[in-house]
Design an enzyme around this catalytic site. Structure first.
Site, PDB file in Angstrom:
ATOM      1  N   LYS A  42       0.812  -1.210   0.000  1.00 48.48           N
ATOM      2  CA  LYS A  42       0.000   0.000   0.000  1.00 48.48           C
ATOM      3  C   LYS A  42       0.850   1.267   0.000  1.00 48.48           C
ATOM      4  O   LYS A  42       0.493   2.263  -0.626  1.00 48.48           O
ATOM      5  CB  LYS A  42      -0.947  -0.012   1.205  1.00 48.48           C
ATOM      6  CG  LYS A  42      -2.026  -1.086   1.109  1.00 48.48           C
ATOM      7  CD  LYS A  42      -3.103  -0.869   2.144  1.00 48.48           C
ATOM      8  CE  LYS A  42      -4.094  -2.000   2.286  1.00 48.48           C
ATOM      9  NZ  LYS A  42      -4.726  -2.458   1.088  1.00 48.48           N
TER      10      LYS A  42
ATOM     11  N   GLU B 285      -3.792   7.564   7.394  1.00 48.10           N
ATOM     12  CA  GLU B 285      -4.591   7.948   6.232  1.00 48.10           C
ATOM     13  C   GLU B 285      -5.853   8.637   6.724  1.00 48.10           C
ATOM     14  O   GLU B 285      -6.475   8.176   7.684  1.00 48.10           O
ATOM     15  CB  GLU B 285      -4.953   6.678   5.455  1.00 48.10           C
ATOM     16  CG  GLU B 285      -5.211   6.878   3.981  1.00 48.10           C
ATOM     17  CD  GLU B 285      -5.505   5.559   3.299  1.00 48.10           C
ATOM     18  OE1 GLU B 285      -4.636   5.088   2.534  1.00 48.10           O
ATOM     19  OE2 GLU B 285      -6.586   4.990   3.534  1.00 48.10           O
TER      20      GLU B 285
ATOM     21  N   HIS C 117     -16.566  -5.597   5.044  1.00 49.81           N
ATOM     22  CA  HIS C 117     -15.536  -5.422   4.011  1.00 49.81           C
ATOM     23  C   HIS C 117     -15.659  -6.454   2.888  1.00 49.81           C
ATOM     24  O   HIS C 117     -14.751  -6.614   2.086  1.00 49.81           O
ATOM     25  CB  HIS C 117     -14.117  -5.492   4.608  1.00 49.81           C
ATOM     26  CG  HIS C 117     -13.904  -4.506   5.710  1.00 49.81           C
ATOM     27  ND1 HIS C 117     -13.731  -3.159   5.487  1.00 49.81           N
ATOM     28  CD2 HIS C 117     -13.885  -4.659   7.042  1.00 49.81           C
ATOM     29  CE1 HIS C 117     -13.605  -2.535   6.642  1.00 49.81           C
ATOM     30  NE2 HIS C 117     -13.687  -3.417   7.608  1.00 49.81           N
TER      31      HIS C 117
ATOM     32  N   ARG D  38      -5.251  -7.922 -11.085  1.00 43.91           N
ATOM     33  CA  ARG D  38      -5.830  -9.197 -11.535  1.00 43.91           C
ATOM     34  C   ARG D  38      -7.224  -8.921 -12.072  1.00 43.91           C
ATOM     35  O   ARG D  38      -7.727  -7.798 -11.956  1.00 43.91           O
ATOM     36  CB  ARG D  38      -5.939 -10.133 -10.339  1.00 43.91           C
ATOM     37  CG  ARG D  38      -6.739  -9.501  -9.207  1.00 43.91           C
ATOM     38  CD  ARG D  38      -6.994 -10.440  -8.063  1.00 43.91           C
ATOM     39  NE  ARG D  38      -7.422  -9.732  -6.869  1.00 43.91           N
ATOM     40  CZ  ARG D  38      -8.644  -9.283  -6.657  1.00 43.91           C
ATOM     41  NH1 ARG D  38      -9.571  -9.451  -7.562  1.00 43.91           N
ATOM     42  NH2 ARG D  38      -8.942  -8.652  -5.534  1.00 43.91           N
TER      43      ARG D  38
END
Lengths: 507, 172
Positions: free
Chosen positions: A116, A199, A234, A291
């Site tokens: 990330k 973040e 999630h 992907r």
């Protein structure tokens, strides 16, 4: 063009890949664990090989075994599908080292986008907007100081993380230090790496992702967006395109940003750039998935492009057969995931035999399924059984179509599914208005609209059906007897052994 | 003629009486009596025609029967909904509903594999202590002690695959 491809996956996506190969006249080799010996993907491929016991770590995740099978059968390429090894740079490298083509991006792009923090750095350099944050390797004090300009609420996130692990929400400055330490501990345990970064927490966000496709000649295009805001823990439940909140201007801006993100890592083949979009129409890069994705069918239905066949073609060296200007969205597509889970039991997984599978069909209805009646659903893999995708003229039309399709989708057996839950979501006014953010299901829907079936009395027709089916099965030997039995010892039709005519006595 | 009883998940029992007639079946539920024609298609599909001649409603249903932790269950699909019924007989005294957790018993909340057993027979446990971890489809569930006490019986071992509702541990 390739002559034989190893399908390094299972279930619904393996079937999808095999179908594309069949359409292109390419032979396929499937792999399966002992638990999947009778799975559909095994029987659809031209050849198949067992690669180990049920646990994925002993079968589908074994790089050496997969390479051996690919080479043993003379494959020239490997398609990793999604999940399993699809974002494993080591696997991509091993495939290439074995002289085979990996149908996907190059290992370097996989590595960069897999971290990330590395991805954020690349995006900032490419002028792709990222969620405001701070990621320098630093001590707790430096992190605390960096939090002020970011502002609260913010997220402490694990650099090597995923799936919500190593993540803490911080709303007040005084909670920051303990959150950092707690996240570091969890990250160390889960990923073996305690690096965390900060973040900004984008609240009331929509999760909107863009499909991109690049060829080996350096052309990269986007195939528009997918809106994935209906999620639970999630995990995506419903995905659709076009997004109800994007206008043409924002779509164009985000599309260009997605292409820039892909260009920043010299991306080839299919990928998805994920963004968060807030109430002000500001968007931020979240991450890139290197992907094919589960929800790719909604893009296929509105653009008319077969993404898997395009993946195979670009991997074989062909240039993209379309430019950005050639691509348009037509109508509205919605996908929902059929999971083997029990909404009446906390959505816990459900395993066992599928007695009946009857999938819906009709104009604009597509089912990408991994199961048929009689299959066994095991506990070793993820619970997605199938995807139901509809394509309508507009969003309202698509929702009606989805509702009708769900109403005729039968899955019965030891396995229970979330089909009724999905149908209830379709009825929800918030969903119908497109007014849903990523916490909609857990905060609004579950608390108000959803009523589990085990608290509702079944209608009389259901009880009639149950009683009559019991009655009929108890009485099946007494009903409909039209042939009189002779009770004769010498009657050849009563004999349960074989006999030959004209050769002495019966034996 | 035959009688059928179903315990519903809402912990009530309903009685359904079936009597064959010359044209089909007469089915009575509580105060309502229905005339029904039924056709079984294959092993799981049951098509029903309910009501008097000229006023019949068509109903397509699918039915699957299964046994879960020793109890028979019947799932009936109709019009996009699946109803879970528990056939029973009138005489048996049951404590109603799905595998109820009477105090001191720990049953599997979901089907899965026993990943770890954190206690033994004879262990002393306190309310809320984790006794066992079940794993299925990448999800872990912890089963905890509902009370203070001592583990009297463990009915499973690490690696066992268990069904939903299966009795795993007993505590006194």
């Amino acid at each position: 063009m390739f002559s034989k491809i190893l399908i390094a996956n299972r279930g619904e996506i393996a079937i999808r890949l095999i179908r594309a190969c069949k359409e292109m006249g390419i032979s396929t080799v499937a792999v399966y664990s002992e638990a999947d010996a009778n799975a559909q993907h095994v029987w659809l491929a031209d050849s198949a090989e067992c690669i180990g016991p049920a646990p994925a770590s002993e079968s589908y995740l074994c790089i050496d075994k997969l390479i051996n099978v690919a080479q043993g059968y003379g494959c020239d390429a490997v398609h990793p599908g999604y999940g399993f090894l699809s974002e494993n740079a080591n696997f991509a490298e091993a495939v290439q080292a074995a002289g085979l083509t990996f149908i996907g991006p190059n290992p370097e792009a996989i590595r960069i986008m897999g971290s990330k923090t590395a991805a954020r750095t690349r995006m900032i350099a490419a002028n792709v907007p990222v969620v405001p944050g701070y990621q320098e390797d630093a001590d707790d004090e430096a992190l605390s100081n960096a939090a002020k300009p970011i502002g609260y609420p913010l997220l402490v996130k694990a650099a090597a993380g995923g799936g919500g692990k190593g993540m803490r929400v911080v709303r007040e400055a005084e909670d920051l230090l303990s959150a950092i330490q707690s996240a570091q501990r969890e990250a160390q345990n889960a990923f073996g790496n305690d690096t965390v970064f900060l973040e900004k927490l984008v609240e009331n966000a929509h999760h909107i992702e863009f499909q991109i496709m690049g060829d080996q000649q350096g052309n990269i295009v986007h195939l528009f967006e997918r809106e994935c805001s209906i999620q639970r823990r999630h995990q995506k439940i419903i995905e659709e395109t076009p997004s109800p909140i994007l206008d043409d201007a924002l779509r164009d801006k985000m599309g260009k940003a997605a292409v820039a993100a892909a260009q920043a890592v010299n991306y080839v083949n299919a990928g998805t750039v994920e963004f968060l979009v807030d109430d002000n129409g500001d968007f931020y890069f979240l991450e890139m998935n290197t992907r094919l994705q589960v929800e790719h069918p909604v893009t296929e239905l509105v653009t008319g492009i077969d993404l898997v066949k395009t993946q195979i073609a670009v991997a074989a060296g062909q240039p993209l057969p379309f430019t950005q200007d050639d691509l348009t969205q037509r109508g509205h597509a919605i996908e929902c995931r059929i999971y083997a889970e029990d909404p009446d039991n906390g959505f816990l997984p459900s395993i066992g035999k599928l007695h009946v599978v009857r999938e819906p069909s009709g104009p604009g209805i597509r089912v990408d399924s991994g199961v048929v009646s009689g299959d066994e659903v095991s506990l070793h893999y993820d619970p997605m059984l199938a995807k139901l995708i509809v394509h309508g003229m507009n969003r309202a039309d698509a929702i009606q179509k989805l509702r009708q399709a769900l109403d005729s989708y039968v899955v019965l057996g030891e396995v229970v599914t979330n089909i009724a839950f999905l149908a209830a979501l379709c009825e929800d006014a918030n969903f119908q208005s497109g007014d849903t953010t990523i916490d909609f299901v857990e905060t609004q829907f579950m608390n108000t609209a959803w009523q589990p079936t085990n608290t509702i009395q079944p209608p009389d027709e259901v009880l009639i059906a149950a009683a009559l089916s019991e009655y009929l099965s108890k009485n099946r030997f007494n009903s409909n007897q039209t042939t009189p039995s002779t009770n004769s010892l010498y009657d050849p039709w009563q004999s349960s052994t074989n006999f030959r005519m004209g050769v002495g006595t019966y034996g | 003629m035959a009688d059928f009883f179903y315990e519903l998940d809402t912990e009530s029992k309903v009685h359904v009486n079936v009597e064959p007639t010359s044209t089909g079946y007469q089915v009575t539920i509580g105060e309502h009596t229905y005339h029904v024609e039924a056709t079984m298609i294959g092993t799981n599909q049951l098509n029903l025609l309910i009501g008097a001649q000229g006023q019949q409603t068509f109903q397509q249903t699918f039915i699957a029967t299964k046994t879960l932790a020793g109890q028979k269950e019947m799932d009936v699909w109709m019009d996009g909904q699946t109803w879970r019924l528990h056939p029973t007989d009138n005489r048996r005294q049951r404590s109603g509903g799905t595998a109820a957790q009477s105090s001191g018993t720990i049953t599997a909340a979901m089907p899965g594999q026993v990943q770890s057993l954190l206690v033994e027979e004879g262990s002393t446990v306190s309310n809320g202590e984790t006794l066992l971890i079940l794993e299925a489809m990448k999800m872990e569930t912890k089963l905890t002690a509902p009370q203070d006490g001592q583990v009297t019986k463990i009915n499973c071992a690490v690696g066992d695959v268990v069904e939903r509702g299966q009795l795993l541990i007993e505590i006194k």
